[in-house]
Design a protein around this motif. Structure first.
Motif, short mmCIF file in Angstrom:
data_model
loop_
_atom_site.label_atom_id
_atom_site.label_comp_id
_atom_site.label_asym_id
_atom_site.label_seq_id
_atom_site.Cartn_x
_atom_site.Cartn_y
_atom_site.Cartn_z
N UNK A 119 53.57 50.94 36.18
CA UNK A 119 52.80 50.61 35.01
C UNK A 119 52.29 49.17 35.01
N UNK A 120 53.08 48.24 35.59
CA UNK A 120 52.78 46.83 35.39
C UNK A 120 51.42 46.39 35.94
N UNK A 121 51.01 46.79 37.17
CA UNK A 121 49.69 46.36 37.63
C UNK A 121 48.56 46.82 36.72
N UNK A 122 48.65 48.06 36.23
CA UNK A 122 47.63 48.57 35.31
C UNK A 122 47.67 47.81 34.00
N UNK A 123 48.87 47.49 33.56
CA UNK A 123 49.03 46.74 32.31
C UNK A 123 48.35 45.38 32.42
N UNK A 124 48.60 44.69 33.52
CA UNK A 124 47.98 43.38 33.71
C UNK A 124 46.46 43.50 33.75
N UNK A 125 45.98 44.55 34.42
CA UNK A 125 44.53 44.75 34.51
C UNK A 125 43.95 45.02 33.13
N UNK B 275 53.34 41.12 20.41
CA UNK B 275 53.42 41.72 21.75
C UNK B 275 53.52 43.23 21.66
N UNK B 276 54.30 43.72 20.70
CA UNK B 276 54.46 45.16 20.52
C UNK B 276 53.12 45.82 20.19
N UNK B 277 52.35 45.21 19.31
CA UNK B 277 51.04 45.76 18.95
C UNK B 277 50.12 45.81 20.16
N UNK B 278 50.15 44.75 20.95
CA UNK B 278 49.31 44.72 22.14
C UNK B 278 49.68 45.83 23.11
N UNK B 279 50.97 46.02 23.34
CA UNK B 279 51.44 47.06 24.25
C UNK B 279 51.12 48.46 23.73
N UNK C 226 47.32 49.18 23.97
CA UNK C 226 46.75 49.23 25.32
C UNK C 226 46.58 50.65 25.86
N UNK C 227 47.33 51.62 25.30
CA UNK C 227 47.24 53.01 25.74
C UNK C 227 47.77 53.16 27.18
N UNK C 228 48.59 52.22 27.62
CA UNK C 228 49.14 52.26 28.97
C UNK C 228 50.60 52.68 28.93
N UNK C 229 51.36 52.18 27.98
CA UNK C 229 52.78 52.50 27.86
C UNK C 229 53.03 53.45 26.70
N UNK C 230 54.03 54.31 26.86
CA UNK C 230 54.47 55.10 25.71
C UNK C 230 55.47 54.26 24.91
N UNK C 231 55.92 54.79 23.78
CA UNK C 231 56.77 54.01 22.88
C UNK C 231 58.10 53.64 23.53
N UNK D 245 55.86 52.86 15.08
CA UNK D 245 55.08 52.62 16.30
C UNK D 245 54.09 53.74 16.61
N UNK D 246 54.49 54.99 16.40
CA UNK D 246 53.59 56.11 16.69
C UNK D 246 52.39 56.11 15.75
N UNK D 247 52.62 55.78 14.46
CA UNK D 247 51.51 55.70 13.51
C UNK D 247 50.54 54.59 13.90
N UNK D 248 51.10 53.45 14.30
CA UNK D 248 50.24 52.33 14.71
C UNK D 248 49.47 52.69 15.97
N UNK D 249 50.14 53.31 16.91
CA UNK D 249 49.51 53.69 18.18
C UNK D 249 48.37 54.68 17.96
N UNK D 250 48.56 55.65 17.10
CA UNK D 250 47.54 56.65 16.85
C UNK D 250 46.30 56.07 16.19
#
Length: 298
Positions: A2-8, A248-252, A255-260, A287-292
């Motif tokens: 996940x990390x390379x995609x996250x950085x990108x 940081x949590x909001x950013x993650x 990003x639609x890259x990581x799950x909760x 977190x799921x409500x924010x992510x959606x």
């Protein structure tokens, strides 16, 4: 994986690599004819930037709050803040990027306590220029952009570039100082302690969320630390730690890259349930409500 995609996704790694290759200082011109010049995804960089709007308007989120920059507006982008450009198809701007290493090597220092205070009030690092002021700053930035593209083999080019950068920086400070600041920032032992605390939190907030940890690092009591930090920033030490974690949590999550569960692990929570309770307590939503409601497709 996940990390390379996250950085990108966050545009942080590539940006910092390019900046480093340019000795910590670079300039970019964004033209509205090329709307894909800027990423539409949330991004965070550890460097500073000055953005001057030359045409149209820029809709931007800063730390997940919406703002609009109009023609002749100038914005100081602060390190570690989260930015998202909602629509850049009808705006043109010029930007100057510089990192802490460049400033330090040149003997220029931005106070961490003042930077934190500015990050809480966008109006303190965004302001509008008159036509005369705009012309003044615009040509300063264009001159620096031009010099940055001169061959590095040119004699004295680093000194020439640096002097051009200083001229721009001090011209902006002079214009900004025309505006009244109701809370002048005073440099003393309290601000020095706060600066050290903010630097520690910035480096360690994922692993350490306890005020006592930072108090022990600074060899003072947690109560004294919170009292001093509140005097300088209007936030307690615990509130600042929570702000950095939630940002940081909001950013993650956005990003639609990581799950909760992966976000919880990244932020060093013992499990996703504990992370969910913490997030809802701080934001009012799960977190799921924010992510959606904040997903960005990649």
């Amino acid at each position: 994986m996940q990390q390379p995609l996250l950085n990108k996704t966050f545009s942080e790694k590539n940006h910092e690599e390019v900046l480093s290759l340019n000795d910590g200082l670079m300039a970019k011109i964004h033209n509205s004819n090329d709307p894909h010049y800027c990423s539409s995804e949330p991004f965070r960089v550890s460097s500073y930037a000055l953005i001057l709007i030359t045409k149209g308007k820029l809709n931007i989120k800063i730390n997940f709050e919406n703002y609009v920059l109009n023609q002749r507006d100038i914005l100081l982008v602060l390190p570690h803040s989260v930015y998202e450009i909602a629509d850049n198809s009808s705006v043109s701007f010029i930007s100057i990027h510089f990192n802490k290493s460049y400033l330090k090597n040149k003997g220029i220092f931005f106070n961490s306590g003042e930077t934190y205070r500015m990050s809480k009030d966008v109006q303190s690092h965004k302001f509008s220029l008159s036509k005369e002021e705009y012309t003044f700053i615009y040509y300063d930035m264009l001159a620096l952009h031009k010099k940055l593209h001169v061959s590095k083999d040119t004699p004295q080019i680093k000194n020439i570039v640096h002097n051009s950068f200083l001229e721009l920086l001090y011209d902006i400070f002079l214009l900004k100082n025309k505006q009244k600041d109701p809370k002048p920032f005073v440099h003393n032992s309290r601000t020095e302690l706060t600066n050290r605390f903010l630097a520690l939190v910035s480096d360690n907030f994922k692993k350490e969320k306890r005020v006592i940890y930072y108090a022990n690092c600074l060899r003072i009591t947690p109560r004294h630390l919170s009292q001093v930090v509140k005097q300088v920033t209007d936030r307690t030490a615990g509130e600042i730690i929570d702000e950095m974690v939630i940002r940081e949590a909001k950013l993650l999550l956005t990003s639609h890259v990581m799950n909760i569960s992966e976000v919880a692990i990244e932020l060093c929570f013992s499990n996703s349930s504990f992370f969910g309770k913490y997030f809802k307590k701080q934001t009012g939503v799960t977190p799921s409500e924010y992510k959606m409601s904040n997903n960005i497709a990649v």
